[in-house]
Design a protein around this motif. Structure first.
Motif, PDB file in Angstrom:
ATOM      1  N   LEU A   1      -9.802   5.840  -6.281  1.00  0.00           N
ATOM      2  CA  LEU A   1      -8.642   6.723  -6.226  1.00  0.00           C
ATOM      3  C   LEU A   1      -7.461   6.107  -6.961  1.00  0.00           C
ATOM      4  O   LEU A   1      -6.757   6.774  -7.712  1.00  0.00           O
ATOM      5  CB  LEU A   1      -8.259   7.004  -4.768  1.00  0.00           C
TER       6      LEU A   1
ATOM      7  N   ARG B   1       0.827  -1.210   0.000  1.00  0.00           N
ATOM      8  CA  ARG B   1       0.000   0.000   0.000  1.00  0.00           C
ATOM      9  C   ARG B   1       0.861   1.260   0.000  1.00  0.00           C
ATOM     10  O   ARG B   1       0.459   2.287  -0.539  1.00  0.00           O
ATOM     11  CB  ARG B   1      -0.947  -0.011   1.200  1.00  0.00           C
TER      12      ARG B   1
ATOM     13  N   VAL C   1      -1.781   8.851  -4.845  1.00  0.00           N
ATOM     14  CA  VAL C   1      -2.035   7.568  -5.491  1.00  0.00           C
ATOM     15  C   VAL C   1      -2.432   7.772  -6.949  1.00  0.00           C
ATOM     16  O   VAL C   1      -2.042   6.999  -7.828  1.00  0.00           O
ATOM     17  CB  VAL C   1      -3.095   6.757  -4.700  1.00  0.00           C
ATOM     18  N   GLN C   2      -3.168   8.852  -7.243  1.00  0.00           N
ATOM     19  CA  GLN C   2      -3.578   9.102  -8.628  1.00  0.00           C
ATOM     20  C   GLN C   2      -2.371   9.388  -9.517  1.00  0.00           C
ATOM     21  O   GLN C   2      -2.288   8.912 -10.645  1.00  0.00           O
ATOM     22  CB  GLN C   2      -4.540  10.297  -8.707  1.00  0.00           C
TER      23      GLN C   2
ATOM     24  N   LEU D   1      -7.526   4.265  -9.396  1.00  0.00           N
ATOM     25  CA  LEU D   1      -7.757   4.289 -10.841  1.00  0.00           C
ATOM     26  C   LEU D   1      -7.674   5.703 -11.397  1.00  0.00           C
ATOM     27  O   LEU D   1      -7.966   5.928 -12.565  1.00  0.00           O
ATOM     28  CB  LEU D   1      -9.125   3.683 -11.163  1.00  0.00           C
ATOM     29  N   GLY D   2      -7.315   6.645 -10.519  1.00  0.00           N
ATOM     30  CA  GLY D   2      -7.060   7.995 -11.006  1.00  0.00           C
ATOM     31  C   GLY D   2      -8.173   8.991 -10.750  1.00  0.00           C
ATOM     32  O   GLY D   2      -8.058  10.152 -11.132  1.00  0.00           O
TER      33      GLY D   2
ATOM     34  N   ALA E   1     -12.979  -5.164  -4.400  1.00  0.00           N
ATOM     35  CA  ALA E   1     -13.501  -3.788  -4.350  1.00  0.00           C
ATOM     36  C   ALA E   1     -14.068  -3.352  -5.690  1.00  0.00           C
ATOM     37  O   ALA E   1     -13.856  -2.233  -6.131  1.00  0.00           O
ATOM     38  CB  ALA E   1     -12.409  -2.814  -3.886  1.00  0.00           C
ATOM     39  N   LEU E   2     -14.784  -4.237  -6.360  1.00  0.00           N
ATOM     40  CA  LEU E   2     -15.448  -3.843  -7.601  1.00  0.00           C
ATOM     41  C   LEU E   2     -16.582  -2.884  -7.253  1.00  0.00           C
ATOM     42  O   LEU E   2     -17.165  -2.977  -6.173  1.00  0.00           O
ATOM     43  CB  LEU E   2     -16.007  -5.071  -8.321  1.00  0.00           C
TER      44      LEU E   2
ATOM     45  N   ALA F   1     -13.127   0.382   0.715  1.00  0.00           N
ATOM     46  CA  ALA F   1     -12.399  -0.330  -0.350  1.00  0.00           C
ATOM     47  C   ALA F   1     -12.731   0.224  -1.728  1.00  0.00           C
ATOM     48  O   ALA F   1     -11.836   0.455  -2.541  1.00  0.00           O
ATOM     49  CB  ALA F   1     -12.710  -1.815  -0.283  1.00  0.00           C
ATOM     50  N   GLU F   2     -14.008   0.463  -1.996  1.00  0.00           N
ATOM     51  CA  GLU F   2     -14.375   0.938  -3.332  1.00  0.00           C
ATOM     52  C   GLU F   2     -13.849   2.345  -3.578  1.00  0.00           C
ATOM     53  O   GLU F   2     -13.463   2.682  -4.693  1.00  0.00           O
ATOM     54  CB  GLU F   2     -15.900   0.901  -3.511  1.00  0.00           C
TER      55      GLU F   2
ATOM     56  N   GLY G   1     -11.534   3.775 -14.966  1.00  0.00           N
ATOM     57  CA  GLY G   1     -10.268   4.501 -14.906  1.00  0.00           C
ATOM     58  C   GLY G   1     -10.061   5.424 -16.095  1.00  0.00           C
ATOM     59  O   GLY G   1      -9.420   6.475 -15.981  1.00  0.00           O
TER      60      GLY G   1
ATOM     61  N   PHE H   1      -3.890  -1.335  -9.008  1.00  0.00           N
ATOM     62  CA  PHE H   1      -3.954  -2.015  -7.709  1.00  0.00           C
ATOM     63  C   PHE H   1      -5.139  -2.974  -7.706  1.00  0.00           C
ATOM     64  O   PHE H   1      -6.260  -2.583  -8.013  1.00  0.00           O
ATOM     65  CB  PHE H   1      -4.117  -0.979  -6.597  1.00  0.00           C
TER      66      PHE H   1
ATOM     67  N   ARG I   1      -9.674  -4.163 -14.741  1.00  0.00           N
ATOM     68  CA  ARG I   1      -9.904  -2.774 -14.364  1.00  0.00           C
ATOM     69  C   ARG I   1      -8.583  -2.084 -14.046  1.00  0.00           C
ATOM     70  O   ARG I   1      -8.361  -0.931 -14.423  1.00  0.00           O
ATOM     71  CB  ARG I   1     -10.832  -2.734 -13.142  1.00  0.00           C
ATOM     72  N   ALA I   2      -7.693  -2.808 -13.344  1.00  0.00           N
ATOM     73  CA  ALA I   2      -6.406  -2.229 -12.983  1.00  0.00           C
ATOM     74  C   ALA I   2      -5.528  -2.034 -14.219  1.00  0.00           C
ATOM     75  O   ALA I   2      -4.783  -1.061 -14.308  1.00  0.00           O
ATOM     76  CB  ALA I   2      -5.701  -3.123 -11.967  1.00  0.00           C
TER      77      ALA I   2
ATOM     78  N   SER J   1     -10.298  -7.967  -1.583  1.00  0.00           N
ATOM     79  CA  SER J   1     -11.696  -8.350  -1.761  1.00  0.00           C
ATOM     80  C   SER J   1     -12.234  -7.791  -3.074  1.00  0.00           C
ATOM     81  O   SER J   1     -13.417  -7.644  -3.241  1.00  0.00           O
ATOM     82  CB  SER J   1     -12.513  -7.835  -0.589  1.00  0.00           C
TER      83      SER J   1
ATOM     84  N   ILE K   1      -5.924   1.322 -16.950  1.00  0.00           N
ATOM     85  CA  ILE K   1      -5.333   2.660 -16.859  1.00  0.00           C
ATOM     86  C   ILE K   1      -3.890   2.671 -17.355  1.00  0.00           C
ATOM     87  O   ILE K   1      -3.169   3.639 -17.158  1.00  0.00           O
ATOM     88  CB  ILE K   1      -5.397   3.208 -15.417  1.00  0.00           C
TER      89      ILE K   1
ATOM     90  N   LEU L   1      -1.327   4.431  -1.193  1.00  0.00           N
ATOM     91  CA  LEU L   1      -2.554   4.385  -0.401  1.00  0.00           C
ATOM     92  C   LEU L   1      -2.260   4.668   1.072  1.00  0.00           C
ATOM     93  O   LEU L   1      -3.166   4.912   1.856  1.00  0.00           O
ATOM     94  CB  LEU L   1      -3.230   3.021  -0.540  1.00  0.00           C
TER      95      LEU L   1
ATOM     96  N   VAL M   1      -0.674   3.531 -10.655  1.00  0.00           N
ATOM     97  CA  VAL M   1      -0.422   2.109 -10.417  1.00  0.00           C
ATOM     98  C   VAL M   1      -1.732   1.340 -10.587  1.00  0.00           C
ATOM     99  O   VAL M   1      -2.806   1.870 -10.351  1.00  0.00           O
ATOM    100  CB  VAL M   1       0.100   1.864  -8.982  1.00  0.00           C
TER     101      VAL M   1
ATOM    102  N   PHE N   1      -7.346  -5.216  -5.294  1.00  0.00           N
ATOM    103  CA  PHE N   1      -7.588  -5.320  -3.859  1.00  0.00           C
ATOM    104  C   PHE N   1      -7.941  -6.745  -3.460  1.00  0.00           C
ATOM    105  O   PHE N   1      -8.456  -7.521  -4.270  1.00  0.00           O
ATOM    106  CB  PHE N   1      -8.715  -4.374  -3.451  1.00  0.00           C
TER     107      PHE N   1
END
Lengths: 345, 301
Positions: B196, A46, A71-72, B198-199, A84-85, B190-191, A98, A78, A149-150, A82, A153, A51, A76, A80
């Motif tokens: 964040l 993290r 983080v933006q 993802l930008g 985190a969808l 988490a979401e 993204g 990332f 999804r990761a 779980s 970007i 993060l 990167v 997660f």
């Protein structure tokens, strides 16, 4: 993109989660952060992602100091633990997120975003599921959406937190192989966290073994498994047995008897002998470790027995062929084929 | 109160996977127990809720439709309706914003004094509304420390609309926050972190991720908040000063009509208030149906 971590320290309300950690990840490498829970591996991941803010130390992406970046800005990918969808978005919307949130100047056209998202879904073998919602997917499918999804970007590095932690054993094995393929195809520098040593050994180019906020050893799977730097790594990676021994005259002694193992450059005194239970040879009585079978159980194709060495004081485990006639109280003598010695303490 | 309604909703929504033949289950009672319980509940509700509601409407219409509508069109009545709607129109949006802020702070951050803040949010529920009205009278009234400054600024708070709005905001504050805190705590961060990473910036994260996730709970909280804002009596009664046509809200106007033996007028106004409450209740039920569908849709397959 190579990553360098310099003297990184992180405290959570004065409790150190990470203590002076330095690490260099080469570009295109697949690295596993391995350790028991509470070892600081997720914290390290993290911190690399941005993060968390480090209490002290620096993080470099290539030659660029990323320590102060958000983080933006770090860009990167990332994944997660779980997943985190976004539960209210379809699979396609999740993957496209993204790109959609980019500022107007760098945002691709709507149709281009859609095309790229569909392409990524194809890459993770989820074509045709783009209209589903996360709750309508299996764990393995969610995991793959999270990865797509990761990747959307175009991240500089890919970071995965216990990517297969919530999946059952069969799916884990499949996804492991699949992640390796994706990595080889896309060539992203990838760091993943796991507590599963088998996963780390099978998947990673290099392992970073961590314990109590510190790095214990960094090396290839072979190096970490065959030449562990310290008792912790030996005990954590793979099966192990330990026995206190005496070193004298370049030889190892147990209970006043020579056991037939040489220790040429070790100073006289107490030491800990470590070996793998399956890496032993049975020998007739003589210069060997001898013990009495205290317990025995069948493990797959072998029989694992617990030996009492020198009365009940010490117990070690070794593997015997499953058809070995040894029963309770049988006396067995063996010598480890490969072993490591660590100073007692 | 919100808790009670949720309990009913849970009781009503049997799980779809439940076998239709429930008699064989060890926890099921004989039929007569079931019907007795249902009868008691229905009779109780009829006597305590339905009967008064019917009385309100019959009394309201006792002098004919003309008198019924006259109650709304006469100046004081119309002013009361306008004031009530105005107060709700100010108090509800403000509490929507405050409630989201408070819920966000409590659910997503760790900070010193957090449990104290949670307790503070509950105070309006535990304090008698009359007391909350009095607090504002003491704080902003003629003899208060603040009154010289208020006079200089030509600000009339007590016995005026601002006071009524303040008291209403105070009383209805917990509805939105209470509704959202458990929901947001359950959803975690988490979401947001994913967005964040993802930008997305903070604003995009809030609008695209956080808000959609809490929208149903938020709507529910706003509806309850609105119902209470329009119906609040105690706190508003203390601070309004009962100036007919100026600071009388609908509940206060009803009391005034009732005390002056204008029963038809009082009940006409009461029926309108009850109607507003019923509309809110129906909207809530529709939302729950919709919400249930939404949940079911995402759990199907």
């Amino acid at each position: 993109m190579d990553i360098r971590v310099q003297n990184l320290r992180k405290e959570f309300s004065r409790y150190p989660a990470l203590n002076d950690v330095s690490l260099a990840v080469k570009s295109g490498e697949l690295i596993a952060l391995l350790g028991p829970s509470g070892s600081g591996k997720t914290t390290l991941l993290r911190l690399i992602a941005g993060l968390e803010r480090p209490t002290d130390g620096r993080i470099f992406f290539g030659d660029e100091d990323a320590s102060g970046k958000s983080v933006q800005e770090r860009n990167v990918g990332f994944v997660f633990q779980s997943y985190a969808l976004f539960r209210h978005m379809s699979v396609l919307e999740n993957v496209a997120f993204g790109l959609k949130v980019r500022p107007r100047a760098t945002r691709p056209h709507r149709s281009e975003i859609r095309r790229r998202a569909l392409e990524l879904l194809d890459l993770v073998q989820l074509s045709g599921l783009d209209k589903r919602f996360p709750q309508q997917l299996s764990g393995g499918q969610r995991q793959r959406v999270a990865l797509a999804r990761a990747l959307a970007i175009e991240p500089r590095v890919l970071l995965l937190d216990e990517p297969f932690g919530a999946l059952d054993a069969q799916v884990r094995k499949e996804l492991r192989k699949w992640l390796r393929e994706i990595h080889d195809r896309t060539g992203h520098t990838t760091v993943f966290v796991t507590h599963d040593q088998e996963e780390a050994l099978e998947l990673a180019d290099r392992l970073v073994v961590m314990s109590q906020g510190k790095i214990e050893q960094v090396g290839s799977p072979d190096a970490v498994y065959d030449t562990p730097d310290n008792p912790f790594v030996f005990g954590f990676i793979g099966e192990s047995s330990a026995l206190p021994v005496e070193v004298d005259n370049g030889e190892l002694w147990v209970g006043g008897r020579v056991i037939g193992l040489a220790a040429p450059d070790t100073p006289k005194g107490h030491a800990q002998l470590f070996f793998r239970p399956h890496d032993v040879e049975l020998v007739p009585e003589g210069a060997a470790i001898a013990g009495v079978v205290a317990a025995s159980r069948r493990v797959g194709g072998t029989r694992r027995v617990e030996l009492e060495i020198g009365g009940a004081a010490q117990r070690v485990e070794i593997d015997l062929p499953f058809d070995h006639p040894a029963g309770e109280q049988t006396r067995i003598a063996f010598r480890p084929k490969r072993y490591r010695l660590y100073p007692a303490g | 109160m919100a808790q009670y309604e949720q309990d009913i909703a849970v009781y009503d929504s049997r799980r779809p996977d439940e076998p239709p033949d429930a008699h064989s289950r060890p926890t099921s009672e004989p039929a007569w127990v079931k019907w007795t319980l249902i009868a008691i509940a229905v009779l109780f509700l009829a006597a305590l809720l339905l009967l008064p509601l019917l009385t309100v409407f019959t009394q309201a219409l006792s002098k004919g439709l003309g008198a019924f509508f006259a109650a709304f069109t006469e100046p004081a009545g119309a002013a009361a309706i306008r004031l009530t709607l105005l107060v709700a129109a100010i108090a509800v949006p403000l509490n929507l914003v405050f409630g989201v802020c408070a819920a966000w702070a409590v659910a997503k951050y760790e900070f010193w004094g957090k449990s104290f803040l949670t307790t503070l949010i509950d105070i309006p529920f535990s304090v008698s509304p009359v007391i909350s009205g009095m607090i504002y009278v003491i704080l902003f009234g003629a003899n208060s420390v603040l009154s010289p400054y208020l006079k200089d600024a030509h600000l009339q708070i007590v016995f005026a609309v601002p006071g009524i709005v303040l008291a209403t905001i105070f009383v209805t504050f917990p509805f939105v926050a209470r509704e959202l805190i458990p929901l947001m705590q359950d959803q975690g961060t988490a979401e947001e972190e994913a967005a964040l990473s993802l930008g997305a910036n903070g604003w995009q994260t809030f609008w695209r991720v956080t808000l959609p996730n809490i929208r149903w709970g938020l709507l529910y909280g706003v509806l309850l908040c609105n119902a209470r804002a329009m119906g609040e009596f105690g706190a508003v009664s203390v601070i309004s000063g009962h100036i007919r046509g100026k600071t009388n809200t609908m509940p206060l106007h009803i009391e005034l009509l009732f005390d002056s033996y204008n029963f038809a007028g009082a009940f006409a106004m009461a029926s309108l208030l009850a109607l507003l409450a019923l509309v809110t209740l129906i909207a809530k039920t529709l939302l729950e149906l919709r919400y249930g569908d939404h949940l079911a849709a995402t759990r199907r397959h």
